[in-house]
Motif scaffolding. Structure first.
Motif, PDB file in Angstrom:
ATOM      1  N   CYS A 153       1.025  -1.182  -0.244  1.00  0.00           N
ATOM      2  CA  CYS A 153       0.031   0.165   0.140  1.00  0.00           C
ATOM      3  C   CYS A 153       1.017   1.212  -0.129  1.00  0.00           C
ATOM      4  CB  CYS A 153      -1.033   0.109   1.509  1.00  0.00           C
ATOM      5  SG  CYS A 153      -1.968  -1.583   1.442  1.00  0.00           S
ATOM      6  N   ILE A 154       2.080   1.253   0.795  1.00  0.00           N
ATOM      7  CA  ILE A 154       2.919   2.391   0.762  1.00  0.00           C
ATOM      8  C   ILE A 154       3.663   2.536  -0.436  1.00  0.00           C
ATOM      9  CG2 ILE A 154       4.952   3.399   2.036  1.00  0.00           C
ATOM     10  CD1 ILE A 154       4.068   1.596   4.667  1.00  0.00           C
ATOM     11  N   LEU A 155       4.053   1.345  -1.022  1.00  0.00           N
ATOM     12  CA  LEU A 155       4.703   1.537  -2.246  1.00  0.00           C
ATOM     13  C   LEU A 155       3.683   2.285  -3.346  1.00  0.00           C
ATOM     14  CD1 LEU A 155       6.816  -1.724  -2.960  1.00  0.00           C
ATOM     15  CD2 LEU A 155       7.403   0.718  -3.354  1.00  0.00           C
ATOM     16  N   GLY A 156       2.550   1.530  -3.428  1.00  0.00           N
ATOM     17  CA  GLY A 156       1.517   2.139  -4.430  1.00  0.00           C
ATOM     18  C   GLY A 156       1.000   3.279  -4.159  1.00  0.00           C
ATOM     19  N   TYR A 160       1.772   6.392  -6.839  1.00  0.00           N
ATOM     20  CA  TYR A 160       0.643   7.262  -7.307  1.00  0.00           C
ATOM     21  C   TYR A 160       1.404   8.893  -7.235  1.00  0.00           C
ATOM     22  CZ  TYR A 160      -3.358  10.392  -7.013  1.00  0.00           C
ATOM     23  OH  TYR A 160      -4.504  11.457  -7.297  1.00  0.00           O
ATOM     24  N   PHE A 161       2.111   9.406  -6.207  1.00  0.00           N
ATOM     25  CA  PHE A 161       2.424  10.853  -5.935  1.00  0.00           C
ATOM     26  C   PHE A 161       3.628  11.088  -7.004  1.00  0.00           C
ATOM     27  CE2 PHE A 161      -0.055  10.717  -2.143  1.00  0.00           C
ATOM     28  CZ  PHE A 161      -0.726  11.788  -2.454  1.00  0.00           C
ATOM     29  N   LEU A 162       4.253   9.829  -7.280  1.00  0.00           N
ATOM     30  CA  LEU A 162       5.419   9.997  -8.615  1.00  0.00           C
ATOM     31  C   LEU A 162       4.670  10.057  -9.827  1.00  0.00           C
ATOM     32  CD1 LEU A 162       8.100   7.407  -7.013  1.00  0.00           C
ATOM     33  CD2 LEU A 162       8.162   9.820  -7.196  1.00  0.00           C
ATOM     34  N   PHE A 163       3.820   9.321 -10.019  1.00  0.00           N
ATOM     35  CA  PHE A 163       3.074   9.261 -11.639  1.00  0.00           C
ATOM     36  C   PHE A 163       2.357  10.697 -11.591  1.00  0.00           C
ATOM     37  CE2 PHE A 163       2.276   4.658 -10.919  1.00  0.00           C
ATOM     38  CZ  PHE A 163       3.353   4.169 -11.768  1.00  0.00           C
ATOM     39  N   GLU A 170      -4.621  12.663 -14.434  1.00  0.00           N
ATOM     40  CA  GLU A 170      -4.632  12.169 -13.046  1.00  0.00           C
ATOM     41  C   GLU A 170      -5.333  10.705 -12.845  1.00  0.00           C
ATOM     42  OE1 GLU A 170      -6.804  13.245  -9.058  1.00  0.00           O
ATOM     43  OE2 GLU A 170      -6.363  15.046 -10.144  1.00  0.00           O
ATOM     44  N   GLU A 171      -6.182  10.542 -13.854  1.00  0.00           N
ATOM     45  CA  GLU A 171      -6.988   9.139 -13.832  1.00  0.00           C
ATOM     46  C   GLU A 171      -6.122   8.070 -13.984  1.00  0.00           C
ATOM     47  OE1 GLU A 171     -10.434   7.246 -13.198  1.00  0.00           O
ATOM     48  OE2 GLU A 171      -9.947   9.149 -12.755  1.00  0.00           O
ATOM     49  N   TYR A 172      -4.978   8.410 -15.061  1.00  0.00           N
ATOM     50  CA  TYR A 172      -4.101   7.319 -15.487  1.00  0.00           C
ATOM     51  C   TYR A 172      -3.031   6.963 -14.037  1.00  0.00           C
ATOM     52  CZ  TYR A 172      -5.021   7.687 -20.313  1.00  0.00           C
ATOM     53  OH  TYR A 172      -5.990   7.732 -21.554  1.00  0.00           O
ATOM     54  N   ALA A 173      -2.811   8.011 -13.423  1.00  0.00           N
ATOM     55  CA  ALA A 173      -1.864   7.998 -12.296  1.00  0.00           C
ATOM     56  C   ALA A 173      -2.470   6.988 -10.983  1.00  0.00           C
ATOM     57  CB  ALA A 173      -1.531   9.317 -11.641  1.00  0.00           C
ATOM     58  N   HIS A 174      -3.718   7.307 -11.085  1.00  0.00           N
ATOM     59  CA  HIS A 174      -4.919   6.718 -10.137  1.00  0.00           C
ATOM     60  C   HIS A 174      -4.629   5.009 -10.788  1.00  0.00           C
ATOM     61  CE1 HIS A 174      -8.413   7.316  -7.446  1.00  0.00           C
ATOM     62  NE2 HIS A 174      -8.346   6.007  -7.789  1.00  0.00           N
ATOM     63  N   VAL A 175      -4.841   4.658 -11.579  1.00  0.00           N
ATOM     64  CA  VAL A 175      -5.282   3.357 -12.224  1.00  0.00           C
ATOM     65  C   VAL A 175      -3.975   2.678 -12.001  1.00  0.00           C
ATOM     66  CG1 VAL A 175      -5.527   1.995 -14.300  1.00  0.00           C
ATOM     67  CG2 VAL A 175      -7.172   3.853 -13.551  1.00  0.00           C
ATOM     68  N   ALA A 176      -2.724   3.418 -12.389  1.00  0.00           N
ATOM     69  CA  ALA A 176      -1.277   2.849 -12.429  1.00  0.00           C
ATOM     70  C   ALA A 176      -0.898   2.582 -11.019  1.00  0.00           C
ATOM     71  CB  ALA A 176      -0.367   3.825 -13.106  1.00  0.00           C
ATOM     72  N   ALA A 177      -1.309   3.311 -10.051  1.00  0.00           N
ATOM     73  CA  ALA A 177      -1.050   2.963  -8.669  1.00  0.00           C
ATOM     74  C   ALA A 177      -1.542   1.897  -8.190  1.00  0.00           C
ATOM     75  CB  ALA A 177      -1.261   4.120  -8.002  1.00  0.00           C
ATOM     76  N   VAL A 183       0.203  -5.652  -8.663  1.00  0.00           N
ATOM     77  CA  VAL A 183       1.163  -6.594  -9.263  1.00  0.00           C
ATOM     78  C   VAL A 183       2.261  -7.104  -8.215  1.00  0.00           C
ATOM     79  CG1 VAL A 183       3.181  -6.485 -10.631  1.00  0.00           C
ATOM     80  CG2 VAL A 183       1.054  -5.661 -11.669  1.00  0.00           C
ATOM     81  N   THR A 184       2.671  -5.903  -7.193  1.00  0.00           N
ATOM     82  CA  THR A 184       3.415  -6.136  -6.215  1.00  0.00           C
ATOM     83  C   THR A 184       3.291  -7.192  -5.326  1.00  0.00           C
ATOM     84  OG1 THR A 184       3.979  -3.833  -6.114  1.00  0.00           O
ATOM     85  CG2 THR A 184       5.094  -4.741  -4.635  1.00  0.00           C
ATOM     86  N   ARG A 185       1.973  -7.079  -4.933  1.00  0.00           N
ATOM     87  CA  ARG A 185       1.432  -8.011  -3.963  1.00  0.00           C
ATOM     88  C   ARG A 185       1.472  -9.413  -4.449  1.00  0.00           C
ATOM     89  NH1 ARG A 185      -0.860  -9.906   0.456  1.00  0.00           N
ATOM     90  NH2 ARG A 185      -3.064 -10.878   0.370  1.00  0.00           N
TER      91      ARG A 185
END
Lengths: 204, 204, 204
Positions: A153-156, A160-163, A170-177, A183-185
């Motif tokens: 969750c912290i990584l994601g 989000y704030f990096l994206f 902004e919507e893309y950053a949302h989905v990407a996060a 994927v990480t989990r």
């Protein structure tokens, strides 16, 4: 609508995970329901209390309580067949924490919190239902011991704030996060990646 | 005035039940007081936090803290004679949960919650002081395991909303719901009625 | 500025005490951080929730989260050398509870609570971080059993309101109450003074 379906599927997955923990503790049906309920909505409740958004969300939206009642009834009746749903439940749970992290971050942004606090609030939303579940069941919370649950969750949240620094919608950053979290989990569970435990080598 | 006396008697009964649990855990006098305090006001505190009615009620009405201090002093001094009060305490406790359920329901109605949420808030008011007490004492909450405590609150709350469908004064519905809670609880205790425990028959 | 430095030193001392408890429970690094975090800010968080001052203070002031991150990193890296800091940590901790008690009392006064409630809120601010830490670590809170921790906060809070009855500057009463807390705590620890435990001599 799409988000709403994910939300409901995540709620179901969280509630069923609560039922399974509660059954191991041999609780009665009321106890099983309460454990399922706090597992599903406890993180969002703690978030709402910390930022002062009250009445908390499940008091205003009855869909959660009825979804959880249905999930508990299903899990109690079909407990011996839940193993056939194990992969689906893991998937719902994983998509759920991705969504809940972002819901928490957005609620944090809506009350003008700094990014680092939004990431904290997102992590609380996604993972502290399980913390309250474990406390009510008299266990040290599992995410403090061996799950890379909060960490994704912290990584994601950080990604989000990096994206958002990139020149994208902004919507893309949302989905990407959310994708980063999912994927990480999955990778962490597949390759048994965990945070190091910390032992105290000598007494103080 | 009548309600106020019931409220104080209920607070005393809840506080003394907290003292007895705390003594079994061999706490010091501060710990005994805190356990008595959360047993007596914990449910209402959680209710106020969830609906956002702050400062919580005991911060605004000092009568609770002084009543609890008195009850703790009484219970600690006369601990060997409390058995003579057992029936009175059970009665106060039972009338107390009836009253607290309805207090919670009314507070829920006052912030426009749906009936199902009001019943939940009433149940939390009446029974979650004991949950917090048990968590602080490192026990799985007893109402999740073997007490038909919360169940009678839910029954009483539901019957209140049913009674209100009848062409009677709201005040009557109020009193009738409290009577339902008191009678159901006495019958449940007398005939050892409990919710079924749920065991997980096979590992997932 | 002076108060700010005490606040930061107190936060560091509380966080490190959390790290030490968490390490004994063999938590992973996320768990260690969360335990340190709730030990340091849990009391103030509970205070803010009870009086309705939200978002809670650490969400608005990022200095706390970064101070705690630094303290956790320091404690984890230098765990074998922490014994050399034991006296400093005890001193920071003791000055910290003095300050936090008064911070809580002032916040209580700012929402017009009665003195007895302000003392309660001050005690919660100073000592309930440790209560939440112990619950998360599946222990009965140590301040309910053998520490004269909360008791010195209550004493200090009461002496503040007594000092204010004297014809002195409010600022002096403030500092004098903190001194009462620090001196009482050091004396209590030095001479092993503790509250009496209360045993239940006969079953009810």
């Amino acid at each position: 609508m799409f988000y709403f379906i994910i939300d409901i599927l995540g709620t179901i997955a969280f509630a069923i995970s609560g039922v399974l923990v509660a059954m191991e503790k041999k609780l009665d049906i009321f106890g099983v329901f309460i454990i399922a309920f706090v597992t599903a909505v406890g993180g969002g409740t703690l978030r709402d209390i910390l930022i002062g958004s009250t009445p908390v969300v499940w008091l205003k939206q009855p869909v959660y309580i009825f979804t959880i009642l249905g999930a508990v009834a299903f899990a109690v009746i079909f407990v011996n067949h839940l193993k056939y749903f194990r992969k689906s439940l893991f998937l719902f749970d994983t998509i759920g924490i991705g969504l809940y992290t972002m819901v928490g971050i957005e609620k944090g942004l809506s009350v003008d919190l700094l990014p680092v606090m939004c990431i904290g609030i997102g992590t609380i939303t996604a993972s502290f239902g399980g913390v309250i579940r474990d406390i009510l069941c008299n266990e040290i919370p599992v995410i403090f011991r061996k799950e890379v649950y909060a960490t994704v969750c912290i990584l994601g949240g950080a990604s989000y704030f990096l994206f958002r620094l990139l020149p994208v919608n902004e919507e893309y950053a949302h989905v990407a996060a959310i994708v980063v979290i999912i994927v990480t989990r999955i990778l962490a569970v597949k390759f048994h990646i965990a945070l190091p435990n910390i032992y105290r080598r000598k007494s103080l």
